[in-house]
Scaffold this active site. Structure first.
Site, PDB file in Angstrom:
ATOM      1  N   GLY A 165       0.830  -1.207   0.000  1.00 37.28           N
ATOM      2  CA  GLY A 165       0.000   0.000   0.000  1.00 37.28           C
ATOM      3  C   GLY A 165       0.860   1.251   0.000  1.00 37.28           C
ATOM      4  N   ARG A 189       0.001   5.477  -1.756  1.00 35.87           N
ATOM      5  CA  ARG A 189      -0.670   6.669  -1.206  1.00 35.87           C
ATOM      6  C   ARG A 189      -0.539   6.709   0.312  1.00 35.87           C
ATOM      7  NH1 ARG A 189      -6.213   6.089  -1.800  1.00 35.87           N
ATOM      8  NH2 ARG A 189      -6.157   3.924  -2.505  1.00 35.87           N
ATOM      9  N   VAL A 222      -2.382  -8.110  -2.163  1.00 29.64           N
ATOM     10  CA  VAL A 222      -1.789  -8.813  -1.013  1.00 29.64           C
ATOM     11  C   VAL A 222      -2.656  -9.954  -0.486  1.00 29.64           C
ATOM     12  CG1 VAL A 222      -0.332  -6.890  -0.243  1.00 29.64           C
ATOM     13  CG2 VAL A 222      -2.660  -7.107   0.662  1.00 29.64           C
ATOM     14  N   ASN A 231       1.238  -2.488   5.360  1.00 24.66           N
ATOM     15  CA  ASN A 231       0.452  -1.258   5.523  1.00 24.66           C
ATOM     16  C   ASN A 231      -0.847  -1.258   4.716  1.00 24.66           C
ATOM     17  OD1 ASN A 231       0.190   1.898   5.790  1.00 24.66           O
ATOM     18  ND2 ASN A 231       0.278   1.481   3.584  1.00 24.66           N
ATOM     19  N   SER A 253      -4.342  -0.320  14.050  1.00 23.56           N
ATOM     20  CA  SER A 253      -5.132   0.903  14.232  1.00 23.56           C
ATOM     21  C   SER A 253      -5.510   1.015  15.698  1.00 23.56           C
ATOM     22  CB  SER A 253      -6.409   0.837  13.395  1.00 23.56           C
ATOM     23  OG  SER A 253      -7.281   1.883  13.782  1.00 23.56           O
ATOM     24  N   TYR A 305     -13.265  -4.160  10.154  1.00 18.04           N
ATOM     25  CA  TYR A 305     -11.985  -3.442  10.242  1.00 18.04           C
ATOM     26  C   TYR A 305     -11.338  -3.625  11.622  1.00 18.04           C
ATOM     27  CZ  TYR A 305      -8.765   0.564   9.772  1.00 18.04           C
ATOM     28  OH  TYR A 305      -7.653   1.376   9.715  1.00 18.04           O
ATOM     29  N   VAL A 306     -12.161  -3.429  12.676  1.00 13.12           N
ATOM     30  CA  VAL A 306     -11.639  -3.573  14.042  1.00 13.12           C
ATOM     31  C   VAL A 306     -11.112  -4.998  14.260  1.00 13.12           C
ATOM     32  CG1 VAL A 306     -12.347  -3.685  16.475  1.00 13.12           C
ATOM     33  CG2 VAL A 306     -13.045  -1.740  15.066  1.00 13.12           C
ATOM     34  N   LYS A 355      -7.785  -5.409  12.559  1.00 14.08           N
ATOM     35  CA  LYS A 355      -6.679  -4.664  13.188  1.00 14.08           C
ATOM     36  C   LYS A 355      -6.316  -5.244  14.560  1.00 14.08           C
ATOM     37  CE  LYS A 355      -5.995  -1.799   9.834  1.00 14.08           C
ATOM     38  NZ  LYS A 355      -4.748  -1.846   9.054  1.00 14.08           N
ATOM     39  N   ILE A 377      -5.582   9.845  11.043  1.00  8.94           N
ATOM     40  CA  ILE A 377      -4.517  10.393  10.189  1.00  8.94           C
ATOM     41  C   ILE A 377      -5.145  10.896   8.883  1.00  8.94           C
ATOM     42  CG2 ILE A 377      -2.283   9.895   9.079  1.00  8.94           C
ATOM     43  CD1 ILE A 377      -2.289   9.410  12.167  1.00  8.94           C
TER      44      ILE A 377
END
Ligand code: NAP
Length: 251
Positions: free
Chosen positions: A15, A18, A67, A93, A145, A158-159, A162, A191
């Site tokens: 990643g 960007r 990936v 990442n 995260s 997502y949680v 991570k 971020i």
């Protein structure tokens, strides 16, 4: 004066086209490393990062590699090892979000996020390890995260990915520290990147209200932590998770 010298080290940043990945790839090049970046779709952004790396006089490869696909990962890692001669640093990442409440979350959105964020890091690590073991040196950094520690409604997929990454980091540390390979995670807060740009103003405000520094973090804030973790200054740190959130998790 003490400075961080990563000359002659060879790095992969997934990643890297960007956001946090790009800032990390540039910071590694600034410290003297050659850097291969992997991306999913965004050829132009990846080429731009490659040019920025080369502007520091370092070698760079920009490679399209999903990936979450083992065949893709295996071929890409072998190609980088052949081009660079070795692989010293891996920064996992690459990451995506597909947010919704659990009752509305599709199986596809669950799988896509887990496949990219967690399985992707497993596959990259698995295929890079053989090169690190051969050289008896390796530095692996997984970008987790803060929500992997605190939880966050609307982000079950997502949680989970991570939080899983923090556990995965500990196992890499346990299995490979005897080969001089360290593995650590970073838990960024809010971020400013394309990922957070798409959040509604209301959600952004809610996050920012909690940040003690009263401003969003920059991709460079995370890149700085990566540089520390892959440097000789952190050779005794492994299996750890460093929170870089401007105090968000305390607010
Ligand atoms: P971003 O700006 O959205 O960039 C995501 C990067 O991941 C892009 O380079 C993208 O490639 C790549 N990517 C996505 N799926 C991929 C796949 N299947 N294979 C290879 N590459 C893939 O994200 P970011 O904000 O910089 O986030 C970077 C990491 O930090 C993520 O893991 C994210 O979860 C984590 N993080 C971010 C924040 C934040 O506030 N931004 C906070 C905590 C953690 P393309 O350019 O080709 O699409």
């Amino acid at each position: 004066m003490r400075s961080i010298d990563l000359s002659n080290l060879k790095a992969i940043v997934t990643g890297g086209s960007r956001g946090i990945g790009r800032a990390t790839a540039i910071a590694l090049a600034e410290c003297g490393a050659d850097v291969a970046i992997l991306y999913a779709h965004n050829f132009e952004a990846a080429e731009e990062t490659k040019k920025l790396i080369e502007s520091y006089g370092r070698k760079s490869l920009a490679l399209k590699c999903n990936v979450s696909n083992e065949e893709d990962v295996s071929k890409t890692v072998d190609y980088i090892a052949k081009e660079f001669g070795r692989i010293d640093i891996l920064v996992n990442n690459a990451g995506i979000t597909r947010d919704s409440l659990i009752m509305r979350m599709s199986e596809e959105d669950w799988d896509k996020v887990l496949d990219t964020n967690l399985k992707g890091s497993f596959l990259m690590t698995k295929h890079v390890l053989k090169y690190m073991i051969k050289n008896r040196f390796g530095r692996i950094v997984n970008i987790s995260s803060i929500v992997g520690i605190t939880g966050n409604l609307g982000q079950a997929n997502y949680v989970s990915s991570k939080a899983g990454l923090i556990g995965f980091t500990k196992v890499i540390a346990e299995e490979y520290s005897s080969r001089n390979i360290t593995a650590n995670a970073i838990a960024p807060g809010f971020i400013e990147t394309d990922m957070t740009k798409k959040l509604s103003d209301r959600v952004k405000e809610q996050f920012l209200k909690k940040v003690l520094k009263k401003a969003p973090g920059k991709p460079e804030d995370i890149a700085n932590a990566v540089i520390f973790l892959v440097s000789p200054l952190a050779s005794y740190i492994t299996g750890a998770t460093i929170i870089v959130d401007g105090g968000l998790s305390l607010g």
